[in-house]
Each structure stands twice: as structure tokens, then as C-alpha cells.
Design a protein around this motif. Structure first.
Motif, PDB file in Angstrom:
ATOM      1  N   SER A 148      25.273 -86.304 163.018  1.00  0.00           N
ATOM      2  CA  SER A 148      26.532 -87.005 162.831  1.00  0.00           C
ATOM      3  C   SER A 148      27.182 -87.275 164.160  1.00  0.00           C
ATOM      4  CB  SER A 148      27.482 -86.166 161.970  1.00  0.00           C
ATOM      5  OG  SER A 148      27.920 -85.045 162.693  1.00  0.00           O
ATOM      6  N   ALA A 149      28.238 -88.081 164.160  1.00  0.00           N
ATOM      7  CA  ALA A 149      28.895 -88.447 165.411  1.00  0.00           C
ATOM      8  C   ALA A 149      30.361 -88.069 165.381  1.00  0.00           C
ATOM      9  CB  ALA A 149      28.753 -89.945 165.638  1.00  0.00           C
ATOM     10  N   PRO A 150      30.691 -86.785 165.550  1.00  0.00           N
ATOM     11  CA  PRO A 150      32.092 -86.386 165.569  1.00  0.00           C
ATOM     12  C   PRO A 150      32.776 -86.925 166.807  1.00  0.00           C
ATOM     13  CG  PRO A 150      30.715 -84.572 166.272  1.00  0.00           C
ATOM     14  CD  PRO A 150      29.790 -85.662 165.808  1.00  0.00           C
ATOM     15  N   LEU A 151      34.073 -87.190 166.678  1.00  0.00           N
ATOM     16  CA  LEU A 151      34.855 -87.577 167.837  1.00  0.00           C
ATOM     17  C   LEU A 151      35.338 -86.309 168.507  1.00  0.00           C
ATOM     18  CD1 LEU A 151      37.002 -90.381 166.177  1.00  0.00           C
ATOM     19  CD2 LEU A 151      34.917 -90.658 167.520  1.00  0.00           C
ATOM     20  N   LEU A 152      35.431 -86.332 169.828  1.00  0.00           N
ATOM     21  CA  LEU A 152      35.854 -85.147 170.548  1.00  0.00           C
ATOM     22  C   LEU A 152      37.240 -85.357 171.105  1.00  0.00           C
ATOM     23  CD1 LEU A 152      32.608 -84.221 172.492  1.00  0.00           C
ATOM     24  CD2 LEU A 152      33.544 -83.104 170.492  1.00  0.00           C
ATOM     25  N   SER A 153      38.099 -84.383 170.933  1.00  0.00           N
ATOM     26  CA  SER A 153      39.399 -84.413 171.574  1.00  0.00           C
ATOM     27  C   SER A 153      39.538 -83.131 172.364  1.00  0.00           C
ATOM     28  CB  SER A 153      40.516 -84.488 170.525  1.00  0.00           C
ATOM     29  OG  SER A 153      40.514 -83.340 169.715  1.00  0.00           O
ATOM     30  N   GLN A 155      29.040 -94.834 177.986  1.00  0.00           N
ATOM     31  CA  GLN A 155      27.604 -95.017 177.742  1.00  0.00           C
ATOM     32  C   GLN A 155      27.137 -94.148 176.588  1.00  0.00           C
ATOM     33  OE1 GLN A 155      26.315 -94.037 181.728  1.00  0.00           O
ATOM     34  NE2 GLN A 155      25.826 -96.167 182.198  1.00  0.00           N
ATOM     35  N   LEU A 156      27.617 -92.920 176.559  1.00  0.00           N
ATOM     36  CA  LEU A 156      27.255 -92.006 175.478  1.00  0.00           C
ATOM     37  C   LEU A 156      27.754 -92.530 174.139  1.00  0.00           C
ATOM     38  CD1 LEU A 156      26.229 -89.326 174.332  1.00  0.00           C
ATOM     39  CD2 LEU A 156      28.381 -88.267 175.084  1.00  0.00           C
ATOM     40  N   GLU A 157      28.998 -92.970 174.105  1.00  0.00           N
ATOM     41  CA  GLU A 157      29.562 -93.486 172.862  1.00  0.00           C
ATOM     42  C   GLU A 157      28.795 -94.719 172.381  1.00  0.00           C
ATOM     43  OE1 GLU A 157      33.615 -94.115 173.921  1.00  0.00           O
ATOM     44  OE2 GLU A 157      34.216 -92.045 173.468  1.00  0.00           O
ATOM     45  N   THR A 213      23.417 -84.924 158.419  1.00  0.00           N
ATOM     46  CA  THR A 213      23.133 -84.729 159.837  1.00  0.00           C
ATOM     47  C   THR A 213      24.256 -83.950 160.511  1.00  0.00           C
ATOM     48  OG1 THR A 213      24.038 -86.925 160.285  1.00  0.00           O
ATOM     49  CG2 THR A 213      21.661 -86.769 159.963  1.00  0.00           C
ATOM     50  N   GLY A 214      24.026 -83.600 161.798  1.00  0.00           N
ATOM     51  CA  GLY A 214      24.931 -82.661 162.432  1.00  0.00           C
ATOM     52  C   GLY A 214      25.768 -83.100 163.602  1.00  0.00           C
ATOM     53  N   THR A 215      25.237 -83.128 164.816  1.00  0.00           N
ATOM     54  CA  THR A 215      26.063 -83.316 166.009  1.00  0.00           C
ATOM     55  C   THR A 215      25.475 -84.385 166.924  1.00  0.00           C
ATOM     56  OG1 THR A 215      24.869 -81.469 167.016  1.00  0.00           O
ATOM     57  CG2 THR A 215      27.011 -80.972 166.020  1.00  0.00           C
ATOM     58  N   LEU A 216      25.521 -85.616 166.490  1.00  0.00           N
ATOM     59  CA  LEU A 216      24.864 -86.696 167.212  1.00  0.00           C
ATOM     60  C   LEU A 216      25.387 -86.887 168.630  1.00  0.00           C
ATOM     61  CD1 LEU A 216      22.852 -89.022 167.215  1.00  0.00           C
ATOM     62  CD2 LEU A 216      24.593 -90.456 166.185  1.00  0.00           C
ATOM     63  N   THR A 217      26.683 -86.788 168.822  1.00  0.00           N
ATOM     64  CA  THR A 217      27.228 -87.028 170.165  1.00  0.00           C
ATOM     65  C   THR A 217      26.628 -86.084 171.187  1.00  0.00           C
ATOM     66  OG1 THR A 217      29.327 -87.862 169.286  1.00  0.00           O
ATOM     67  CG2 THR A 217      29.323 -87.093 171.560  1.00  0.00           C
ATOM     68  N   ARG A 218      26.674 -84.797 170.916  1.00  0.00           N
ATOM     69  CA  ARG A 218      26.139 -83.818 171.866  1.00  0.00           C
ATOM     70  C   ARG A 218      24.618 -83.877 171.946  1.00  0.00           C
ATOM     71  NH1 ARG A 218      29.102 -78.538 169.817  1.00  0.00           N
ATOM     72  NH2 ARG A 218      28.902 -79.705 167.880  1.00  0.00           N
ATOM     73  N   ARG A 277      33.129 -80.188 177.917  1.00  0.00           N
ATOM     74  CA  ARG A 277      33.398 -80.451 176.492  1.00  0.00           C
ATOM     75  C   ARG A 277      32.106 -80.626 175.702  1.00  0.00           C
ATOM     76  NH1 ARG A 277      36.662 -85.939 176.108  1.00  0.00           N
ATOM     77  NH2 ARG A 277      37.748 -84.965 177.843  1.00  0.00           N
ATOM     78  N   TYR A 278      30.988 -80.913 176.410  1.00  0.00           N
ATOM     79  CA  TYR A 278      29.701 -81.076 175.746  1.00  0.00           C
ATOM     80  C   TYR A 278      28.798 -79.866 175.943  1.00  0.00           C
ATOM     81  CZ  TYR A 278      31.321 -85.905 175.742  1.00  0.00           C
ATOM     82  OH  TYR A 278      32.070 -87.049 175.565  1.00  0.00           O
ATOM     83  N   GLY A 279      29.321 -78.805 176.536  1.00  0.00           N
ATOM     84  CA  GLY A 279      28.513 -77.616 176.775  1.00  0.00           C
ATOM     85  C   GLY A 279      28.058 -77.545 178.219  1.00  0.00           C
ATOM     86  N   SER A 280      26.889 -76.976 178.445  1.00  0.00           N
ATOM     87  CA  SER A 280      26.331 -76.877 179.792  1.00  0.00           C
ATOM     88  C   SER A 280      24.821 -77.052 179.712  1.00  0.00           C
ATOM     89  CB  SER A 280      26.676 -75.524 180.424  1.00  0.00           C
ATOM     90  OG  SER A 280      26.136 -74.457 179.657  1.00  0.00           O
ATOM     91  N   TRP A 281      24.185 -77.208 180.870  1.00  0.00           N
ATOM     92  CA  TRP A 281      22.736 -77.421 180.905  1.00  0.00           C
ATOM     93  C   TRP A 281      22.056 -76.162 181.407  1.00  0.00           C
ATOM     94  CZ3 TRP A 281      19.989 -81.125 178.718  1.00  0.00           C
ATOM     95  CH2 TRP A 281      18.629 -81.239 179.039  1.00  0.00           C
ATOM     96  N   ASP A 282      21.159 -75.621 180.585  1.00  0.00           N
ATOM     97  CA  ASP A 282      20.388 -74.442 180.954  1.00  0.00           C
ATOM     98  C   ASP A 282      19.092 -74.901 181.616  1.00  0.00           C
ATOM     99  OD1 ASP A 282      18.544 -72.227 180.869  1.00  0.00           O
ATOM    100  OD2 ASP A 282      19.903 -71.242 179.449  1.00  0.00           O
ATOM    101  N   VAL A 283      18.985 -74.683 182.933  1.00  0.00           N
ATOM    102  CA  VAL A 283      17.827 -75.145 183.689  1.00  0.00           C
ATOM    103  C   VAL A 283      16.537 -74.486 183.195  1.00  0.00           C
ATOM    104  CG1 VAL A 283      16.728 -75.153 185.969  1.00  0.00           C
ATOM    105  CG2 VAL A 283      19.152 -75.712 185.736  1.00  0.00           C
ATOM    106  N   GLN A 284      16.592 -73.201 182.913  1.00  0.00           N
ATOM    107  CA  GLN A 284      15.392 -72.494 182.489  1.00  0.00           C
ATOM    108  C   GLN A 284      14.909 -72.952 181.118  1.00  0.00           C
ATOM    109  OE1 GLN A 284      13.716 -70.529 184.589  1.00  0.00           O
ATOM    110  NE2 GLN A 284      15.309 -71.115 186.067  1.00  0.00           N
TER     111      GLN A 284
END
Length: 215
Positions: A18-23, A46-48, A75-80, A184-191
Motif C-alpha cells: 500500500s502507499a500510506p502518506l507520511l507526515s 521521485q519516490l512519490e 498490501t502493506g507499505t509501498l512507499t518505504r 522518516r523512511y528508516g535507515s539502511w543496514d549495510v550488512q
């Protein structure tokens, strides 16, 4: 994250969700950017737009509002997850570049022709890729190129896309690119070569119904 699951994320480049809006309130360390990869911004706009592409394709693929609502509800979290795919695409491209792997248009077209034959035609393939992987028709060739890059990279490394050697190469590329996500979208785990949710209580997802839930 399980290796097989991460492989699926890689090869789909997006997840049906899904595509939730983020505030959000509070300071934003990445104004206007959803992520920065190798010094290049993936903007929120670009993401939107990518999310809208998927939603528009899903809307066109169903006959009525009820079917569309069901597709969204399932469905769940399309944006992220779409952002995850956009970042992972660039990581894969860097890893392929480092390994001297290239893919040309003819290879993509051959792969597409074979898949279309299996799917009963071009339309069947487009519908299948949208339903299974959340890839809209206009992104299909791009996605197939990424799949070929992944396959050829694994072959160059003497492994396959489910094995540690393959993901080690992507981890190295992630580190080289200094992937940085907007919190707001989390973080990136390199490993793990994966987006992970951050604990940011000031972020809320606004669903289509207007209700708010924790991110």
C-alpha cells in the motif's frame, strides 16, 4: 532478513504494497530527499511518482472500485518498500559496475520475449509482474535489466543470488555508496543490504481513511 526474501526484494525492485502518506514533525535532516546514494539524491517527489506509477497500473488492471480497494487492502507499505527497491537498484548497479558486468538491450529483449511466451503474451507478463512484484508496465524492461545484472554478477562471482558471496558484493557496494536514508523512511543496514525501520515516534503514517498509525 532471510536470504531468499532479500533476493526476492532485489529481483522485484519493488514490492506490491500500500502507499500510506507520511507526515512528520520536528527537524528533517534530509530536506526534499528520501535518500542519498553515492552523493545522488532520490527526492521525495521521485519516490512519490514511482508509487503513483504502481497505483495507477493497479487501478487500470481492475474493473471496479471494490477490486481496487481489495488490491490495496491486501498490501502493506509501498512507499518505504519502493524506496528500498530504488536504493537497492543503485547498489546492484554499483556492484555490477565494480565487477565489470554489463547488460545490453538485446539481452533484455530476449529475456522479455521468453517471459512473454511463458505468460501468454505481453499483456500477461505485464499483469503478472504488477501483481507479483509491484512493477508497473513502464518499468518492466528496467526491472528485467536489473534481474539480468543480478544473475550475471552472481555468475561472475561464481555463486548465485541466494548465497553470501553475492550479498557480500552488494554490502561492499552499499558501503562505497554511503547510502543514507531520510529517518522518516528508516535507515539502511549495510550488512543486511536492506532498509530497516527506525524508531521515530514523531513519524506517523496517514492511511487513505485518514487514521494515523505508528510507522
Amino acid at each position: 532478513m532471510h536470504r531468499r526474501r532479500r533476493t526476492a526484494l532485489l529481483l522485484s525492485a519493488a514490492i506490491v504494497a500500500s502507499a500510506p502518506l507520511l507526515s512528520a514533525c520536528g527537524s528533517d535532516a534530509h530536506p526534499g530527499a528520501a535518500a542519498v546514494v553515492g552523493g545522488q539524491r532520490i527526492t521525495v517527489s521521485q519516490l512519490e511518482n514511482r508509487v503513483k506509477e504502481v497505483r495507477s497500473a493497479q487501478r487500470a488492471a481492475v474493473r471496479d472500485d471494490a477490486q481496487y480497494a481489495q488490491a490495496v487492502a491486501q498490501t502493506g507499505t509501498l512507499t518505504r518498500d519502493t524506496l528500498h527497491g530504488m536504493v537497492l537498484d543503485r547498489v546492484l548497479q554499483r556492484a555490477a559496475q565494480d565487477a565489470g558486468v554489463t547488460v545490453d538491450r538485446n539481452e533484455v529483449q530476449r529475456m522479455r520475449a521468453g517471459l512473454e511466451q511463458q505468460a501468454g503474451g505481453a499483456k500477461g507478463l505485464e499483469v503478472s509482474w504488477l501483481q507479483q512484484y509491484g512493477v508497473p508496465p513502464q518499468r518492466l524492461d528496467e526491472n528485467l535489466r536489473l534481474q539480468l545484472e543480478a544473475q550475471k554478477l552472481a555468475a561472475r562471482l561464481g555463486t548465485d543470488t541466494s548465497q553470501p558471496a553475492f550479498w557480500k558484493a552488494l554490502s561492499k557496494a552499499s558501503e562505497e555508496l554511503a547510502v543514507d536514508l531520510n529517518p522518516r523512511y528508516g535507515s539502511w543496514d549495510v550488512q543486511k543490504v536492506s532498509r530497516v525501520d527506525g524508531k521515530t515516534p514523531w513519524v506517523r503514517e496517514v492511511t487513505a481513511s485518514g487514521t494515523q498509525e505508528s510507522a
